[in-house]
Write an enzyme that holds these catalytic residues in place. Structure first.
Site, short mmCIF file in Angstrom:
data_model
loop_
_atom_site.label_atom_id
_atom_site.label_comp_id
_atom_site.label_asym_id
_atom_site.label_seq_id
_atom_site.Cartn_x
_atom_site.Cartn_y
_atom_site.Cartn_z
N ASP A 1 -2.99 -18.31 1.69
CA ASP A 1 -4.12 -18.95 0.99
C ASP A 1 -4.70 -20.09 1.83
O ASP A 1 -5.92 -20.23 1.97
CB ASP A 1 -3.73 -19.42 -0.41
CG ASP A 1 -2.34 -20.02 -0.47
OD1 ASP A 1 -1.63 -20.01 0.55
OD2 ASP A 1 -1.97 -20.52 -1.54
N ASP B 1 -5.36 -6.79 5.84
CA ASP B 1 -6.55 -6.04 5.41
C ASP B 1 -7.65 -7.03 5.00
O ASP B 1 -8.81 -6.93 5.41
CB ASP B 1 -6.15 -5.15 4.23
CG ASP B 1 -7.22 -4.12 3.91
OD1 ASP B 1 -8.19 -4.01 4.67
OD2 ASP B 1 -7.10 -3.45 2.88
N TYR C 1 0.82 -1.22 0.00
CA TYR C 1 0.00 0.00 0.00
C TYR C 1 0.85 1.27 0.00
O TYR C 1 0.38 2.34 -0.36
CB TYR C 1 -0.93 0.04 1.22
CG TYR C 1 -2.03 -1.02 1.20
CD1 TYR C 1 -2.12 -1.94 0.17
CD2 TYR C 1 -2.96 -1.09 2.22
CE1 TYR C 1 -3.11 -2.90 0.15
CE2 TYR C 1 -3.96 -2.05 2.21
CZ TYR C 1 -4.02 -2.96 1.17
OH TYR C 1 -5.00 -3.91 1.17
N LYS D 1 3.37 -15.42 2.49
CA LYS D 1 3.29 -16.15 1.21
C LYS D 1 4.73 -16.43 0.79
O LYS D 1 5.19 -16.03 -0.28
CB LYS D 1 2.52 -15.29 0.20
CG LYS D 1 2.23 -15.96 -1.12
CD LYS D 1 1.19 -17.05 -1.03
CE LYS D 1 1.00 -17.72 -2.39
NZ LYS D 1 0.25 -18.99 -2.32
N ASP E 1 -11.15 -8.60 7.42
CA ASP E 1 -12.54 -8.47 6.96
C ASP E 1 -13.21 -9.84 6.87
O ASP E 1 -14.39 -9.99 7.20
CB ASP E 1 -12.59 -7.77 5.59
CG ASP E 1 -12.71 -6.25 5.75
OD1 ASP E 1 -12.39 -5.75 6.84
OD2 ASP E 1 -13.12 -5.59 4.78
#
Ligand code: NAD
Length: 366
Positions: A225, A249, A141, A192, A253
């Site tokens: 994942d 992020d 970001y 990851k 959620d």
């Protein structure tokens, strides 16, 4: 204890929910002998309307002076023109930068009485108590961005640079592991690392910090994942989950769905623990300004009231007082107090203020 709390109600339901959190903090302060002072400031769309700036100079001065910041929400359709140069979210980003907060904490606790409002099977939700610690100021970001267009103005390529330094990883892992010591002493680090260089750095640094500084806390690694699936299959398995900005992020959620309503979840964004004085922090519910229900007095204030509890815990070190608020909210829900977002279709619901009253009535002297 004496403390100044900056209250930034913001837009939409923000003023409605922060008002209830302030009532609860005032009551608790009076009952437990703490002198909390509150001063309001403008942020977001309302600040753009009144001062042309989503984080005006007065608000910057206020939060710099304050010991902690309680925020409602920013944004709404009035200010959502994507071509606008000044936008409400800029106020939030500037505020985080000003406060130097780098770790975003999101506890996800499923109240048994609300489990039926969640889309998962209720038996999977028993004993879910996860604390997500998301790195907030690095990664994709904040990296350099490019967007190349051809002579006709059509997009050809774009890129976002993802950079992490060892220092950025170390400090957020220390926050996660320190909090884990007061919980079940288990940290899951999500990355990851089979594909990304930044994730390989993340895994190496996390392993080193945990081995050298937190040998009493168990560390486990997971790929993002596979964890995204596990979170829905066995959410009660997890204690503290630490991860980088983008993964955090998305995963937070996803985890919010477990709690039954977005209105009940709090968050804290914190910086370094100073040697003396209060740790700076920004405390806010995870929901947005909910323009579809704002002004009707029906928003759920639980997420903001629970954010006030996090403020007492992480900025002021008032663990007993924080727990008193959490118990009062839990007891109010157990006693049947529900705003519209948490009731079954057709059932009666209470207003934002009535839920606040129910929590206040359950704040005890000791
Ligand atoms: P939202 O969280 O505002 O609302 C999503 C849904 O949840 C809506 O149906 C809303 O009515 C409901 N909801 C949210 N909070 C609730 C509460 N306390 N009680 C009961 N129901 C509640 O998300 P959105 O609709 O995507 O965004 C609305 C605006 O808020 C946008 O401008 C967005 O940019 C902004 N936003 C701000 C923040 C923030 O300030 N940190 C976070 C997310 C979104």
């Amino acid at each position: 204890m004496r403390a100044l709390i900056a209250v930034l109600p913001g837009d939409g339901v923000g003023p409605e929910v922060t008002a209830q959190a302030v009532r609860v903090l005032r009551e608790l302060g009076e009952r437990r002998g703490h002198e909390f002072r509150f001063r309001e400031g403008l942020i977001g769309g309302v600040a753009i309307d009144q001062q042309g700036d989503p984080l005006p100079a007065e608000t910057r001065a206020l939060v710099s002076e304050a010991d902690a910041v309680l925020l409602g929400a920013v944004g709404g359709p009035r200010w959502s023109d994507p071509s606008a140069l000044v936008r409400p979210e800029q106020g939030l980003l500037a505020l985080r930068g000003l406060l130097g907060v780098f770790a975003n904490l999101r506890p996800v606790h499923v109240h048994p009485a609300l489990a039926e409002s969640a889309p998962l099977k209720t038996e999977l939700l028993a004993n879910v108590d996860i604390l997500f610690v998301r790195e907030l100021t690095g990664g994709l970001y904040f990296g350099a961005k490019t967007h190349e267009r051809d002579s006709a103005g059509r997009s050809v390529s774009a890129s976002d640079l993802c950079v992490y330094t060892a220092l950025e990883v170390e400090r957020v892992v220390r926050v996660a592991a320190t909090i884990a010591r007061g919980r079940r002493r288990h940290v899951l680090s999500v990355d990851k690392s089979n594909v990304l260089a930044t994730s390989r750095l993340w895994r190496e640094v996390t392993s080193r910090v945990m081995r050298d500084e937190f040998p009493d806390v168990t560390l486990e690694h997971a790929l993002v994942d596979s964890f995204a699936m596990q979170l829905l299959q066995a959410p009660a398995r997890y204690d503290v989950v630490v991860t980088e900005n983008l993964f955090g992020d998305i995963l937070t959620d996803e985890a919010a769905v477990l709690a039954g309503s977005i209105g009940v979840l709090p968050s804290a964004s914190i910086g370094e623990q100073p040697l003396t004085g209060h740790r700076r922090g920004l405390y806010e519910p995870i929901h947005g300004s909910a323009p579809d229900i704002s002004g009707r007095g029906i928003a759920n204030p639980a997420g903001t009231i629970l954010s006030a509890a996090l403020l007492l815990r992480h900025s002021f070190g008032l663990e007993h007082e924080a727990a008193a608020i959490e118990c009062a909210v839990s007891d109010a829900i157990s006693a049947g107090w529900r705003t519209a977002d948490c009731v079954a279709a057709g059932a009666a619901s209470c207003s934002t203020a009535q839920f606040g009253d129910a929590v206040l009535a359950r704040i005890t002297e000791t």
